[in-house]
Design a protein around this motif. Structure first.
Motif, short mmCIF file in Angstrom:
data_model
loop_
_atom_site.label_atom_id
_atom_site.label_comp_id
_atom_site.label_asym_id
_atom_site.label_seq_id
_atom_site.Cartn_x
_atom_site.Cartn_y
_atom_site.Cartn_z
N UNK A 71 -5.22 7.95 1.58
CA UNK A 71 -5.09 7.05 2.72
C UNK A 71 -6.46 6.67 3.27
N UNK A 72 -7.37 7.65 3.34
CA UNK A 72 -8.72 7.37 3.84
C UNK A 72 -9.44 6.41 2.91
N UNK A 73 -9.22 6.56 1.60
CA UNK A 73 -9.84 5.64 0.63
C UNK A 73 -9.32 4.21 0.83
N UNK A 74 -8.03 4.06 1.11
CA UNK A 74 -7.46 2.71 1.37
C UNK A 74 -8.03 2.11 2.65
N UNK A 75 -8.18 2.95 3.68
CA UNK A 75 -8.73 2.44 4.93
C UNK A 75 -10.15 1.93 4.72
N UNK A 76 -10.93 2.69 3.96
CA UNK A 76 -12.30 2.26 3.69
C UNK A 76 -12.31 0.96 2.89
N UNK A 77 -11.39 0.87 1.91
CA UNK A 77 -11.36 -0.31 1.05
C UNK A 77 -11.04 -1.59 1.81
N UNK A 78 -10.14 -1.52 2.79
CA UNK A 78 -9.69 -2.73 3.47
C UNK A 78 -10.26 -2.91 4.88
N UNK A 122 -3.79 -10.79 8.85
CA UNK A 122 -4.10 -9.86 7.77
C UNK A 122 -4.66 -8.54 8.32
N UNK A 123 -5.61 -8.68 9.25
CA UNK A 123 -6.22 -7.48 9.82
C UNK A 123 -5.19 -6.64 10.58
N UNK A 148 -0.24 -0.99 8.73
CA UNK A 148 0.17 -0.28 7.52
C UNK A 148 -0.52 1.08 7.41
N UNK A 149 -1.83 1.09 7.69
CA UNK A 149 -2.59 2.34 7.63
C UNK A 149 -2.06 3.32 8.67
N UNK A 150 -1.79 2.83 9.88
CA UNK A 150 -1.27 3.70 10.95
C UNK A 150 0.10 4.25 10.58
N UNK A 176 0.83 -1.21 0.00
CA UNK A 176 0.00 0.00 0.00
C UNK A 176 0.86 1.25 0.00
N UNK A 177 0.43 2.27 -0.79
CA UNK A 177 1.08 3.57 -0.84
C UNK A 177 0.00 4.65 -0.96
N UNK A 178 0.24 5.78 -0.35
CA UNK A 178 -0.69 6.91 -0.45
C UNK A 178 0.11 8.20 -0.46
N UNK A 179 -0.31 9.15 -1.31
CA UNK A 179 0.42 10.41 -1.42
C UNK A 179 -0.22 11.56 -0.63
N UNK A 180 -1.46 11.32 -0.16
CA UNK A 180 -2.11 12.35 0.65
C UNK A 180 -3.14 11.70 1.57
#
Length: 344
Positions: free
Chosen positions: A23-30, A62-63, A69-71, A15-19
């Protein structure tokens, strides 16, 4: 199931996020309730019993990995350059402009202070009044033309016809009446407050304005006492060189009555457009309290006498600061109000 877990684990590790939005979109996705990991956990009940232990361990891994990763990415954004490194936290806060007292409040407080030093107390009363206290006990007959002079606002209650008994006070003399009803002499009060009259709004008149009225009742009070108080007030308010003159007038609640002029504080009494080249400017009305008023309020007029005076605060403010338009006092124009920052 194990293949899906492994696939998601690989995605999470990369996972990578530039802003913050990404990041919020990735958190929602997973990690959201409808995210991919929760979907696998919901499907966990379909896993054969002999595989549940292994699948459960992998799901938890996994969780945990996704949360870490998100943190980690969130912490990375928090430590990025915010542009505040050069901020000097020892400096005072950015100056915020403070408000000022309204010019009418400044003058009202000055008037109160002058009379307080002469022994007057402040009395207050309701703005919504009845006919008894505004007119009847002040010697206004039922058909007296002075009632029409006041341009009274009558109050309509609950959609009923306008009643002649409930009104907006047209002068603060009603406060004097209430004071006399409940206080025995000696009485020495001033009554500042807002009053209402049904007048067309213009540069010289308004449907509401402010008054200060004074009342002194005791044994042996004379017109000479009134004149001395007026002279002292005028000189305290407008300067030691101020002169006064009293002209005969008429008010239903005083006898004799007078209007007081002061020597023009702009031209010094020599004559100018402000005083209409007379050298004098009217500022208030006054007189000895009519015996009928004293008797109506429960005070023996054969034992006591007194004087009353009343002035418009807007009028005094106009003279003091040369404000030519009364409407300026109620329009809340901050440019106008800032002119009085140093006036108190």
């Amino acid at each position: 199931m194990l293949e899906k877990i492994a696939q998601l684990l690989q995605e999470v590790e990369n996972l990578q996020a530039s802003n913050a939005d990404e990041l919020e979109a990735l958190r929602i996705k997973y990690l959201s309730k409808k995210g991919a990991i929760n979907a696998l956990m919901a499907d966990f009940r379909n896993v054969p019993a002999e595989h549940k232990k292994e699948v459960g361990i992998r799901l938890n891994e996994l969780k945990d990995k996704a949360q870490e990763k998100i943190a980690s990415l969130k912490e990375q954004f928090a430590t990025q350059d915010t542009g505040l490194e050069d901020l000097d936290l020892t400096r005072t806060a950015y100056p915020i402009g403070l408000g000022t007292r309204h010019p009418l409040s400044i003058v009202k407080n000055e008037i109160i202070d002058i009379f307080a030093r002469m022994g007057f107390n402040i009395a207050d009363g309701p703005e919504v009044e009845d006919d008894l206290h505004v007119y009847t006990k002040l010697n206004f007959a039922a058909d007296h033309p002075a009632r029409d002079m006041q341009d009274t606002f009558f109050v309509q209650l609950n959609g009923e016809d306008v009643t002649k008994n409930i009104i907006l006070r047209s002068h603060t003399s009603s406060v004097q009446v209430r004071t006399m009803e409940h206080t025995q002499p000696p009485i020495r009060v001033i009554c500042p407050g807002r009053v209402y009259r049904n007048e067309a709004i213009s540069y010289r008149a308004h449907c509401f304005f402010h008054q200060v009225e004074g009342l002194y009742i005791d044994k042996g009070v004379s017109f000479t006492d009134l004149k001395q108080v007026l002279l002292l007030f005028a000189r305290e308010m407008f300067g030691n060189d101020t002169k006064i003159r009293l002209r005969p007038s008429y008010f239903p609640f005083t006898e004799p009555s007078a209007e007081m002029d002061i020597s023009c504080n702009i031209c010094g009494g020599k004559g100018c457009p402000f005083c209409k080249h007379t050298g004098w400017v009217e500022i208030l009305g006054c007189g000895m309290v009519d015996p009928n008023v004293l008797d109506a309020c429960g005070i023996d007029s054969k034992v006591y006498s007194g004087y009353a005076l009343g002035m418009g605060i807007e009028r005094i403010t106009n003279l003091k600061y040369q404000v030519k338009d009364l409407r300026m006092f109620s329009e809340n124009d901050t440019r106008f109000l800032r002119e009085f920052e140093a006036a108190y």
